[in-house]
Design an enzyme around this catalytic site. Structure first.
Site, PDB file in Angstrom:
ATOM      1  N   LYS A 115      11.759  -6.530  -0.967  1.00  0.00           N
ATOM      2  CA  LYS A 115      11.506  -7.329   0.240  1.00  0.00           C
ATOM      3  C   LYS A 115      12.814  -7.748   0.909  1.00  0.00           C
ATOM      4  CE  LYS A 115       6.932  -9.111  -1.014  1.00  0.00           C
ATOM      5  NZ  LYS A 115       6.719  -8.348  -2.243  1.00  0.00           N
ATOM      6  N   ARG A 291       2.945   3.903   1.387  1.00  0.00           N
ATOM      7  CA  ARG A 291       1.883   4.751   0.817  1.00  0.00           C
ATOM      8  C   ARG A 291       0.635   4.620   1.672  1.00  0.00           C
ATOM      9  NH1 ARG A 291      -1.128   0.520  -1.002  1.00  0.00           N
ATOM     10  NH2 ARG A 291      -0.015  -1.231  -1.905  1.00  0.00           N
TER      11      ARG A 291
END
Length: 480
Positions: A115, A291
């Site tokens: 992150k 993804r």
């Protein structure tokens, strides 16, 4: 691409194989000993056992999967979601063995997998971010200084986190130290990385994500948003597309921001850029999932595209076959994740034997399913049985169809989230669109669900009694 190995199990493995077969591509399934008789194994053209039931000995064994791929002369590997789908080392392993990884390059996975690295990458693109610190810390004193500066409540988040692990909301200064220690401990245990960062906790947030797709020819498109605010334990349960609160202007701004995030890491393939939307409709970049998402079907239904097909085309170095201005939102779609969990017992996993398992069918109903009647629910994996998706011309139509589909979904032997899904769809806050990520905390309780079930049982009993009385009257009529 003539042969594709799907490095996953359950409904997502079947979902990917369906599109591959439609495109004339043969498929290879891999499975653990616990999944020997699973539907995805039967559905594939070939199937190979790769280890014992625990995922660490099977679905997470990238080396074994590569070995199978080479032995069976596989051209490409699709990782689905979960397991190895966001594992940069596995993507590299595919690249090193001249096997196409149906997903982004390992560099993008690495950047967006942290992150903090993700925030650093998008800095230059002027994308709004939640106020906070953009470096990992473990020092309590420094954490306190930062918290005071940005103001309570704050959110402690694991840098390598996901699924709500290593995440703590801190309302006041006196709780900071204990919550910080818990977050670090949980992050270390779950990800092997205890680094955490601090940001302002956005009250009444909505979780909105944008689906993107990028090819190797410089094209990046977005396929609009998904509303994912109905969550339990920071994990999504009900998703829909489009969001009922976005104006065309905000939708365009969020879509443009998502495209910039993809460009910031030279993205390739399908990805999802997640945002928080506050009560004033300001949005903030959260993270990027590198993804295919669990909830991708709702996007497919409103945009009329097959995202897996686009993934495969991009992996074959083809250009995306459409332009942004050709994409339009058509209708409304809703998805319920059907978990083998007990909503009356804090959504704890409910393992057991599927004595009865019958899925609903009909126009506007789609079930991405991974189980069959007579199967056992393995304790080793995520307890999701299927995804129940409904599509209508309007949001109201999709909601009503979802309620009907839930009522026609028959499961005996385990508890599921089906009753919870119905509770959500019938709740005024959800139907009005006036809800946020605190829906479960604000409106749901096991007692409320039980009361609703009792009321339905009483109503059913009254209808049965009334019908019985009417039938008796007919029987007693004199024969003429």
């Amino acid at each position: 691409m003539k042969k594709l190995l799907v490095a996953n199990r359950g409904e997502i493995a079947i979902r990917v194989m369906k599109t591959a077969h439609k495109m004339g591509i043969k498929t290879v399934a891999v499975f653990s000993t616990a999944d020997r008789n699973a539907p995805h194994v039967k559905y594939a053209n070939e199937a190979v056992c790769i280890g014992e039931a625990p995922s660490s000995q099977s679905y997470l064994r990238g080396d074994k999967i590569i070995e199978v791929a080479k032995n069976l002369k596989v051209d490409a590997i699709h990782p689905g979601y979960g397991f190895l789908s966001e594992n940069a080392s596995f993507a590299e392993l595919c690249e090193d063995n001249n096997i196409i990884f149906v997903g982004p390059k390992s560099k993008a996975i690495k950047i967006m997998g942290s992150k903090l690295a993700a925030k650093e990458a998008v800095k230059a693109y002027d994308i709004p971010m939640v106020p906070g610190i953009d470096e990992a810390i473990t020092d309590i004193k420094k954490a306190l200084e930062i918290a005071k500066e940005i103001g309570f409540p704050i959110l402690i988040k694991a840098s390598a986190g996901g699924g709500g692990k290593g995440m703590r909301v801190v309302e006041k200064e006196s709780d900071l130290e204990s919550q910080m220690n818990r977050a670090i401990s949980e992050a270390t245990s779950a990800f092997g990385d205890g680094s955490v960062f601090i940001e302002k906790y956005v009250t009444s947030p909505r979780h909105i994500e944008i689906q993107v797709m990028a090819d190797s020819h410089g094209n990046v498109l977005h396929f609009f948003e998904r509303e994912c605010s109905i969550q339990r334990r920071h994990q999504k349960v009900v998703e829909e597309a489009p969001s009922c609160v976005l104006t065309p202007d905000i939708r365009q701004k969020m879509g443009d921001a998502a495209i910039k995030v993809a460009k910031s890491c030279d993205y390739l393939g399908a990805g999802t850029v997640e945002f928080l939307l506050d009560a004033d409709h300001n949005f903030y970049f959260l993270e990027m999932n590198t993804r295919l998402q669990v909830e991708h079907p709702v996007t497919e239904l409103i945009s009329g595209v097959d995202l897996v097909e686009l993934q495969i085309k991009v992996a074959r170095c083809e250009a995306l076959p459409m332009q942004q201005d050709e994409l339009k939102i058509n209708g409304h779609a809703l998805e319920l994740r059907v978990y083998a969990e007990d909503p009356l017992n804090d959504f704890l996993p409910s393992v057991g034997h599927l004595k009865i398992y019958k899925i609903p069918v009909g126009e506007g109903i789609r079930v991405d399913n991974g189980f069959e009647e007579g199967m056992d629910i393995p304790i080793y994996y995520d307890p999701m049985l299927s995804k129940l998706i409904t599509y209508g011309k309007t949001r109201e139509e999709a909601i009503q169809l979802m309620i009907k589909a839930i009522e026609n979904y028959q499961v005996k032997g385990v508890e599921t989230t089906l009753p919870f899904g119905k509770y959500v769809c019938e709740h005024d806050a959800f139907r009005s669109g006036n809800f946020d990520t605190h829906f479960v905390k604000n409106y749901y309780s096991p007692e409320a669900l039980k009361q609703e079930a009792d009321n339905e049982a009483k109503l059913a009993a009254l209808i049965a009694v009334k019908q019985y009385i009417e039938d008796q009257k007919l029987l007693r009529l004199p024969v003429k």
